[in-house]
Design a protein around this motif. Structure first.
Motif, PDB file in Angstrom:
ATOM      1  N   GLY A 177       1.079  -1.313  -0.100  1.00 30.42           N
ATOM      2  CA  GLY A 177      -0.070   0.490  -0.013  1.00 30.42           C
ATOM      3  C   GLY A 177       0.592   1.442  -0.531  1.00 30.42           C
ATOM      4  N   SER A 247      -6.993   5.002  -4.822  1.00 29.68           N
ATOM      5  CA  SER A 247      -7.518   3.320  -4.118  1.00 29.68           C
ATOM      6  C   SER A 247      -8.003   3.658  -4.691  1.00 29.68           C
ATOM      7  CB  SER A 247      -6.284   3.276  -2.662  1.00 29.68           C
ATOM      8  OG  SER A 247      -5.784   3.537  -2.325  1.00 29.68           O
ATOM      9  N   ASP A 291       0.224   8.034  -1.179  1.00 30.42           N
ATOM     10  CA  ASP A 291      -0.188   6.743  -1.345  1.00 30.42           C
ATOM     11  C   ASP A 291      -0.372   5.810   0.271  1.00 30.42           C
ATOM     12  OD1 ASP A 291      -0.641   3.854  -2.367  1.00 30.42           O
ATOM     13  OD2 ASP A 291       1.848   3.649  -2.586  1.00 30.42           O
ATOM     14  N   ALA A 292       0.398   5.810   1.023  1.00 29.07           N
ATOM     15  CA  ALA A 292      -0.810   5.297   2.132  1.00 29.07           C
ATOM     16  C   ALA A 292      -1.487   5.951   3.157  1.00 29.07           C
ATOM     17  CB  ALA A 292       0.640   5.775   3.603  1.00 29.07           C
ATOM     18  N   SER A 294      -3.737   7.336   0.690  1.00 25.51           N
ATOM     19  CA  SER A 294      -5.125   6.493  -0.099  1.00 25.51           C
ATOM     20  C   SER A 294      -5.868   5.286   0.609  1.00 25.51           C
ATOM     21  CB  SER A 294      -5.144   7.119  -1.395  1.00 25.51           C
ATOM     22  OG  SER A 294      -4.064   5.504  -1.681  1.00 25.51           O
ATOM     23  N   THR A 295      -4.596   4.358   0.492  1.00 26.79           N
ATOM     24  CA  THR A 295      -5.342   3.567   1.237  1.00 26.79           C
ATOM     25  C   THR A 295      -5.592   3.930   2.632  1.00 26.79           C
ATOM     26  OG1 THR A 295      -3.067   2.365   0.207  1.00 26.79           O
ATOM     27  CG2 THR A 295      -4.713   0.677   2.173  1.00 26.79           C
TER      28      THR A 295
HETATM   29 MG    MG Z   1      -1.661   3.382  -1.097  1.00 30.05          MG
END
Ligand code: MG
Ligand code: AMP
Length: 351
Positions: A177, A247, A291-292, A294-295
């Motif tokens: 993720g 995500s 990224d982190a 969005s998850t």
């Molecule tokens: Mg992510």
């Protein structure tokens, strides 16, 4: 992992002079980008790079992505994170400063999201097997047993000697993720190293842009319509020097007994997140953060996800709910262009 390059389109930097040059008008110089599409990190990687060293930079980026995948994946054997996992409950494992940096970020965002993002989700990711040929719905008992192994607080990090250790045997760190986000930041670093001023890279839904388009206008990043085929957008965000990371439940899933099971798990329940969101997009300076987050926000849902993002400086978000409503954070209200050709979505501006 299938490293096969699927399409390579080379357009060397060419200079286009208008026919007016010989009658005293300044020639217009148009630089063509170098464009390439490759299959890496389990996804399609597209790059569009402008400048003299564009081709070389794009190749260096691909080499770097392969290296990141090798050290951080848990899908194929070998690699540093696999080593860390195989020593879980036992020994400290030396890690490269880069892998340690990503692991630390993963732990930080696990904490920041109250465990909605949890880097130790690995045992459940493996049990569901969404990335394998044979995905399956694990039994309740199995999920309960594996949930006991999920706790980011069990990631011990010793920066002094660049090592890490997982507390309990059987624990598995999964950086799926966040690793592509890191790869996006590394791509930008490489472009800059080559003196490139303008570039766009899409790492399977993780977009990073360097500078603006060569004509000086911001890049226009399309936000995927989560219920249409790839490349159909529900909106656009104009951005310069930013990461735009999505995500969604449509990115990877399997179906069993007419039910859809996607790849983003709720670390509290062990089942695919069911927060009422079908996609979240984060816009931030650092792609690893985006990224982190969005998850994490996908798991948290609209209210809590929005609250988390509104409290972070320089981070914006787009949320799409399962009843096809779109919400954006305050800072995006004037910058999100809603363009829904499907006419199925509703942009809820006043929230
Ligand atoms: Mg992510
Ligand atoms: P993304 O597509 O960036 O949202 O990441 C999804 C990937 O992260 C999955 O394929 C898993 O490998 C991993 N993952 C799934 N659920 C979580 C979670 N709650 N926290 C951290 N990583 C997760």
């Amino acid at each position: 992992m299938n490293n096969k390059r699927i399409v390579v389109l080379i357009v060397l930097a060419t200079f286009f002079l208008t026919g007016c040059a010989n009658i005293g008008v300044t020639p217009v110089k148009r630089i063509e980008p170098f464009e390439t599409q490759d299959f890496l990190m389990g996804t399609v990687i597209s790059q569009r790079v402008y400048g003299d060293n564009a081709q070389k930079a794009a190749q260096d980026v691909l080499d770097k992505l392969k290296e990141i995948e090798r050290s951080m994946t848990i899908i194929t054997p070998g690699g540093e994170i696999n080593k860390l996992n195989s020593e879980a409950g036992k020994n400290w494992v030396k890690l490269s400063s880069e892998t340690l940096y990503v692991l630390e970020k993963a732990r930080k965002f696990s904490e920041l999201s109250g465990g909605a993002f949890d880097a130790t989700i690995g045992p459940l990711v493996k049990a569901w097997g969404v990335f394998t040929e044979n995905p399956r719905v694990p039994s309740k008992e199995e999920i309960e047993r594996l949930l006991r192994l999920v706790d980011y607080k069990d990631i011990n990090i010793n920066k002094t000697d660049s090592s890490a250790r997982l507390e309990k045997p059987g624990q598995i760190v999964d950086l799926g993720g966040i690793a592509k986000g890191h790869a996006g930041d590394e791509a930008i670093k490489i472009y800059k190293k080559y003196g490139i001023k303008s570039a766009y890279a899409n790492l399977g839904g993780n977009v990073v842009v360097l500078g603006s388009k060569p004509d000086g206008n911001p890049w226009r990043v399309g936000i995927q319509n989560p219920r249409a085929e790839n490349g159909v957008y529900i909106g656009i965000v104009p951005v310069t020097d930013k990461a735009v990371v999505t995500s969604g439940d449509y990115e990877r899933f399997f179906e069993e007994d007419d039910k859809k099971y996607h790849h983003i798990l709720n670390p509290k329940t062990g089942y695919p997140a069911d927060s009422g969101l079908i996609s979240t997009t984060i816009i931030a300076d650092a792609s690893i953060d985006a990224d982190a987050l969005s998850t994490a926000t996908f798991v948290l849902g609209l209210e809590k996800g929005k609250e988390l993002v509104e409290n972070l400086e320089g981070v914006e978000a787009i949320f799409i709910t399962d009843n096809k409503e779109i919400y954006v954070t305050q800072g995006l209200k004037n910058n999100f262009i809603f363009v829904d050709e499907s006419k199925e979505f509703k942009y809820v501006e006043k929230r």
